[in-house]
Design an enzyme around this catalytic site. Structure first.
Site, PDB file in Angstrom:
ATOM      1  CG  PHE A 103      -1.750   1.004   1.168  1.00  0.00           C
ATOM      2  CD1 PHE A 103      -3.032   0.944   0.465  1.00  0.00           C
ATOM      3  CD2 PHE A 103      -1.701   2.352   1.971  1.00  0.00           C
ATOM      4  CE1 PHE A 103      -3.967   1.950   0.497  1.00  0.00           C
ATOM      5  CE2 PHE A 103      -2.680   3.238   1.936  1.00  0.00           C
ATOM      6  CZ  PHE A 103      -3.801   3.115   1.306  1.00  0.00           C
ATOM      7  CG  ASP A 133      -0.461  -3.056   6.642  1.00  0.00           C
ATOM      8  OD1 ASP A 133      -1.261  -3.468   7.085  1.00  0.00           O
ATOM      9  OD2 ASP A 133      -0.049  -1.968   6.194  1.00  0.00           O
ATOM     10  CE1 TYR A 187      -9.450   1.964   7.195  1.00  0.00           C
ATOM     11  CE2 TYR A 187      -8.518   3.080   9.099  1.00  0.00           C
ATOM     12  CZ  TYR A 187      -8.606   2.888   7.842  1.00  0.00           C
ATOM     13  OH  TYR A 187      -7.213   2.960   7.134  1.00  0.00           O
ATOM     14  CE  LYS A 188      -8.142  -1.082   4.999  1.00  0.00           C
ATOM     15  NZ  LYS A 188      -8.644  -0.297   4.270  1.00  0.00           N
ATOM     16  NE  ARG A 215     -10.342  -2.727  -3.236  1.00  0.00           N
ATOM     17  CZ  ARG A 215      -9.674  -2.191  -1.859  1.00  0.00           C
ATOM     18  NH1 ARG A 215      -8.693  -2.856  -1.402  1.00  0.00           N
ATOM     19  NH2 ARG A 215     -10.297  -1.402  -1.273  1.00  0.00           N
TER      20      ARG A 215
END
Length: 398
Positions: free
Chosen positions: A126, A195, A220-221, A369
């Site tokens: 990322f 990560d 938050y995912k 996605r």
């Protein structure tokens, strides 16, 4: 199509996790973007209101002790710990993922032998992880070596200080070999930093079991903590005494309220704290974790794989030939909890999907996605998403 719809209904009926859907605030859309922002648990607004009106509004400063604000980073860390396979006392919540990547990576170089000057970084990471790693390298005098995760064992050497890897690739959904790569990094005398943003809450991680040194992740995912909810830092117990944070703050001091000019670090994972905790979002996160009570991560993983298998089967059955191609690995051992489809006109296709009630996202230039959060996504959702995708791509409507 009717056969797949009937199968979806049967699978939902047999799904032991299906009742969890009622714990979330959802509408009639098919929400497949929980790998970016998880859905809102129904009880969280009431908890936030209580924090605002009573704990802040009435108790005010007293809430740091009487409402447990001060200990929230460690207390909530201990609730996240079993989800990522860690014993208590090794996870502390606070700051953003980016800040925690910086803390973990610099601390990793300080844990490594002093004569090592290379940091291996996932070449497809990322972007922010790459930016942070490059900055950390400049500050510490190390050199960044981009490498594909599968090539890490061959890239390790006597100059490798630390390795920063993503457990699941954010574009493709590929799951990397955390146990094998961690073992290789540690055998080479380097420090492994993972990560977990796209894996925690969707599949077993096994931080303690697999000997991970340091890890970071967002909440938050798949943990449904809310937009911008604080991240977390895992410091393996064996490293805590030597963990040297590049951001020593007053809340990680051994005696925070002594206000001494010299810094003396606290014991344990508390060393990962920096400044005053962001209480409102932190306590919303704590409430959101209630939905995990009694939920086993192995059951979540089993449903995740079944959902993504079924979605891929539906896409193959429904979509016009040649319009989309999966870039997510077919092998279960290599798949996270999302499906990424390469599509030439991905941007307008996703816009139309959202307009028709199927919410995913895209990664430019050509990747659609779809994130599958097993706590609230069902098999009928997967079938409907594939059917609507086929309609958007030009197949006859059902």
């Amino acid at each position: 199509m009717s056969d797949l719809r009937e199968r979806a209904q049967a699978l939902d009926t047999a799904d032991a996790l299906a009742p969890l859907r009622e714990l979330f605030t959802l509408d009639d859309t098919v929400y497949l973007d929980g790998n970016s922002l998880g859905a809102l648990p129904r009880h969280v607004p009431a908890r936030v209101q209580e924090v605002l009106t009573r704990e802040w509004g009435e108790l005010r400063i007293r809430s740091w002790s009487e409402s447990g604000w001060w200990t929230a980073p460690e207390r909530i860390g201990d609730r996240i710990a079993p989800i990522v396979g860690a014993a208590a006392g090794q996870v502390v919540v606070g700051d953003s993922t980016s800040v925690n990547v910086f803390k973990a990576l610099v601390a990793a170089t300080r844990l490594a032998p002093k004569d090592r000057d290379e940091i291996l970084v996932d070449a497809h990471t990322f972007p922010t992880d790459g930016y942070i790693a490059a900055s950390a390298a400049r500050m510490t005098g190390h050199r960044i070596v981009p490498v594909a995760p599968a090539d890490v064992p061959d890239a390790l050497g006597p100059r490798t200080a630390a390795v920063l890897l993503n457990h699941v690739d954010y574009r493709s959904g590929r799951l990397h070999d955390l146990p094998g790569l961690t073992a290789a990094v540690r055998a080479a005398g380097a420090v492994a930093v993972w990560d977990l943003c796209h894996s925690a809450g969707a599949l077993p991680v096994g931080l303690d079991e697999h000997g991970v040194d340091l890890a970071v992740g967002c909440t938050y995912k798949y943990l449904n903590g809310g937009p911008g909810s604080p991240a977390y830092l895992y410091v393996a117990e064996r490293h805590q005494a030597a963990f040297d944070s590049p951001l020593p703050g007053w809340t990680s001091h051994a005696d925070p309220f002594a206000m001494t000019p010299g810094y003396s670090p606290a014991e344990g994972a508390v060393r990962g704290r920096v400044g005053t905790p962001d209480i409102l979002s932190m306590l919303a996160l704590e409430a959101s974790l209630d939905v995990w009570d009694g939920v086993g991560i192995d059951a979540v993983r089993a449903k995740s794989l079944a959902l993504t298998d079924f979605f891929l089967e539906c896409v193959e059955a429904y979509a016009p030939e040649g319009r989309v191609t999966s870039v997510t690995p077919a092998a279960h051992r290599e798949r996270g909890s999302q499906v990424a489809l390469r599509c030439e006109d991905a941007e307008p296709v996703m816009a139309e999907l959202i307009a028709r009630g199927v919410v995913g996202d895209l990664r430019r230039p050509d990747v659609l996605r779809f994130g599958f959060t097993p706590l609230y996504v069902g098999f009928a959702d997967a079938e409907r998403a594939a059917r609507v995708l086929a309609e958007v791509l030009g197949a006859p409507a059902a």
